[in-house]
Scaffold this active site. Structure first.
Site, PDB file in Angstrom:
ATOM      1  CD1 TRP A 129      -1.894  -2.251   2.047  1.00 20.91           C
ATOM      2  CD2 TRP A 129      -2.768  -1.590   0.091  1.00 20.91           C
ATOM      3  NE1 TRP A 129      -2.788  -3.212   1.633  1.00 20.91           N
ATOM      4  CE2 TRP A 129      -3.335  -2.834   0.445  1.00 20.91           C
ATOM      5  CE3 TRP A 129      -3.165  -0.979  -1.104  1.00 20.91           C
ATOM      6  CZ2 TRP A 129      -4.289  -3.483  -0.357  1.00 20.91           C
ATOM      7  CZ3 TRP A 129      -4.103  -1.615  -1.906  1.00 20.91           C
ATOM      8  CH2 TRP A 129      -4.653  -2.847  -1.533  1.00 20.91           C
ATOM      9  CG  ASP A 130       3.760   2.350   3.103  1.00 24.43           C
ATOM     10  OD1 ASP A 130       2.916   3.204   3.371  1.00 24.43           O
ATOM     11  OD2 ASP A 130       4.378   1.701   3.969  1.00 24.43           O
ATOM     12  CB  CYS A 131       4.966   0.187  -3.148  1.00 23.90           C
ATOM     13  SG  CYS A 131       6.301  -0.466  -2.121  1.00 23.90           S
TER      14      CYS A 131
ATOM     15  N   GLY B  22       2.685   5.813  -2.755  1.00 18.66           N
ATOM     16  CA  GLY B  22       3.820   6.662  -3.121  1.00 18.66           C
ATOM     17  C   GLY B  22       3.792   6.988  -4.602  1.00 18.66           C
TER      18      GLY B  22
END
Lengths: 404, 404
Positions: free
Chosen positions: A163-165, A168
């Site tokens: 989810w961060d990737c 981002g």
């Protein structure tokens, strides 16, 4: 820098994965990305993995190609300087990425009094502004409960902070879209996106919300099977484990052909009264298909069948550990133009990836190391904030800024 | 459409997750996105999950807000028309997203003879152009071997097609960056990105390559623990499982405070001769910390401690199945401005997400349904290809195109 975004300047106030990744993605396309941090470094400055000397490989990985300024954000002069750097003039500047969410002096309303056409992209935890991280968003939306061996009751969290990737990269998109809008209208704006909303939306995009709401089905764990068609992991005669895909017609026909299971598959089709040329039928009857294929894999070695699989258009892969992937796969070496062996100060020389993009009109940027904390403090104060040398020296003396 | 990309036109020739997601992301920001497919629909037209009538919830999820044209790509006239649609004039058109990789008439070299400033973004499997899918890239780079219960030898594949989701968002970035370059220089270009390179680069970005190459460590499975600091799943007195994060100082202090384990943690610190205020120390000694916290969770119910956790700034979440998340969490309902209950023709009414972005200068686009295959064939031939009505009628009669 010669990349496709040459001339763009982005300021980043961040920590952890998503926004540092966003800034790095822009830097690797040629933008001048300035990351500011408090004097002792941000929350991720010592984040694991670290070397035996405590240098963060995580910081080094997510800040490549940026410039770093270290500055006391509790000091009014520090805040003034950050504001000045974020809002510095230039048609390709005034672009700010953050997940810090400092109210008052660093919110969009206040900053845009200094530069009305500021574009500010803020990543939130959830839409209410409450904290959320990849590790909490993922169980909240349901993936760990659907991950792991069939029949198991234990949730399995993903290891890649997916989810961060994703968020981002969406932050990059949001910034470029808003900058495009500014170029046409002169108008800046605040762009907000919440990590949890990214996950919630993806649940809908992938059809999972429909599966629940329309079909009334709560997807169970399906082991390592490819959902919805045919794809399965097998253990081979040499002990290797492989993932084999029969998603498209070509992949499926190739798989049956190379494993010489055409007669058994035809017999299964006759028994079931259905054609396994239909991907949904392959999914429904995957256990039967696997029972046909598993003995073949158990009797054969990867070294013997790999080339035949490639030739027949079967899409497949070995399961490898991280170290084995790096050791065996030339895609992680400078044989791959995105990689180069570079020296990261404080850490040493190791293979480092640049941007995975190939822009035909801009050429490839070789990977650049991450800055040391405060490595560019002096030049940023001079070039971007426009301070005279004497004032810069005073800021160092007073401890409001520091160098590397 | 009133979105931030209003006026942009993007043509998409695609199947599966990444490029359809890229096109949808652009459509949800206001671009006119035209997806073309062969007459019987692309490889993903019937992809699971499907309704009881065989309608694909996957297609519906990944093609929201696009226009659809169905056309015979084997027919020379069909190819001409697709070329004309991709290369149609307009300063904000001539943008093409694809993962189909058709050589000859649909490659960048040929298409750019029709529109020299064409921007074409191509997603490859690997950098050699060999097929690769999320399900093969993931084991190849090492994540399944590092996922799942500590000590287990069985690899666990992720269920979210994370590499597809990341690569799809990167395709959007590549397109916007190349369009920005075109606006400044007049120059179009080919942008290529390979799914496997996206994964290989991320391994470096997250510090995992450094962990192997510099530290000589091949990261083992760590269960559901948050890597590098403290975060763990616990089973509570009511049988609920929660994920609890102690990554930042505030989260860690909050966790110790609410669970009233300060004395036990202090005793552990004294015994170890180390401060657990250091996140790396929390990681190294996570098993000891978990042994202190687990009895507390086993004795307490979520309904009793949830509010106290929130108040103390602890970041935490329940583990839920997909269905439970949808049932319990207002973030999946129209209480969340990104969601609306809309009618998807052929499927029915269910909660559908729009863009998770909030652009302050452009407003929110409400979610739009996905088109039926060929739903916009006629209008696209008229408006984009500029064909007169009689010719459009002939194309339908000859079966070169079809409607919904």
């Amino acid at each position: 820098m010669m990349g496709v975004l040459k001339g763009m300047r982005v300021v980043e106030g961040s920590a952890f994965v998503a926004i540092p990744l966003a800034g790095m993605t822009l830097a690797q396309m040629g933008a001048d990305v300035i990351r500011f941090d408090r004097l002792e470094g941000g929350l991720d400055h010592h984040r694991w993995p670290v070397t035996k000397d405590g240098q963060s490989l995580f910081w080094a990985g997510l800040n490549k190609g940026k410039r770093s300024i270290a500055i006391d954000m509790k000091h009014p002069r520090g805040r003034e300087l950050i504001t000045q750097i974020i809002c510095a003039p230039g048609p390709d500047a005034g672009l700010f990425l953050t997940n810090l969410r400092v109210r008052g002096w660093m919110d969009h309303e206040t900053l845009s009094t200094h530069r009305p056409d500021l574009v500010m992209v803020t990543l939130l935890g959830d839409r209410h502004g409450r904290p959320a991280v990849d590790y909490t968003v993922n169980p909240a939306v349901g993936f760990p409960d659907a991950t792991g061996p069939e029949g198991s009751a234990d949730p399995v969290a993903h290891v890649l902070p997916a989810w961060d990737c994703i968020a981002g990269n969406m932050a990059v998109t949001g910034l470029l879209a808003a900058e495009r809008h500014r170029l046409r209208t002169g108008q800046g704006q605040s762009v907000e996106i919440a990590l949890k909303d990214v996950a919630a939306a993806m649940l809908g995009n992938l059809g999972i919300i429909g599966e629940v709401a329309v079909n009334g089905v709560d997807r169970p764990k399906n082991g390592n099977a490819l959902y919805g068609a045919y794809g399965q992991d097998f253990v081979c005669a040499d002990g290797e484990r492989v993932m084999v895909i029969g998603l498209t017609d070509r992949q499926w026909r190739g798989l049956v052909e190379v494993t010489n299971t055409g007669a058994a598959i035809a017999a299964l089709e006759a028994e079931l009264g259905t054609s396994l040329a239909d991907e949904g039928a392959r999914w429904l009857h995957r256990a039967r298909i696997t029972a046909i294929l598993a003995p073949w894999f158990a009797a054969n070695r990867v070294a013997e069948f790999g080339a035949a699989f490639d030739k027949a258009g079967v899409t497949w892969s070995l399961f490898r550990s991280f170290a084995r992937a790096l050791d065996e796969d030339p895609d992680f070496s400078s044989a791959n133009p995105i990689f180069a062996q570079i020296d990261q100060p404080g850490i040493g020389s190791y293979p480092v990836p640049g941007s995975p993009f190939a822009f035909s009109a801009a050429g490839r940027e070789p990977p650049a190391p991450a800055p040391l904390l405060g490595q560019h403090t002096e030049e940023i104060l001079a070039d971007v904030a426009g301070l005279p040398g004497g004032e810069i020296a005073r800021l160092f003396d007073e401890g409001i800024v520091r160098g590397a």
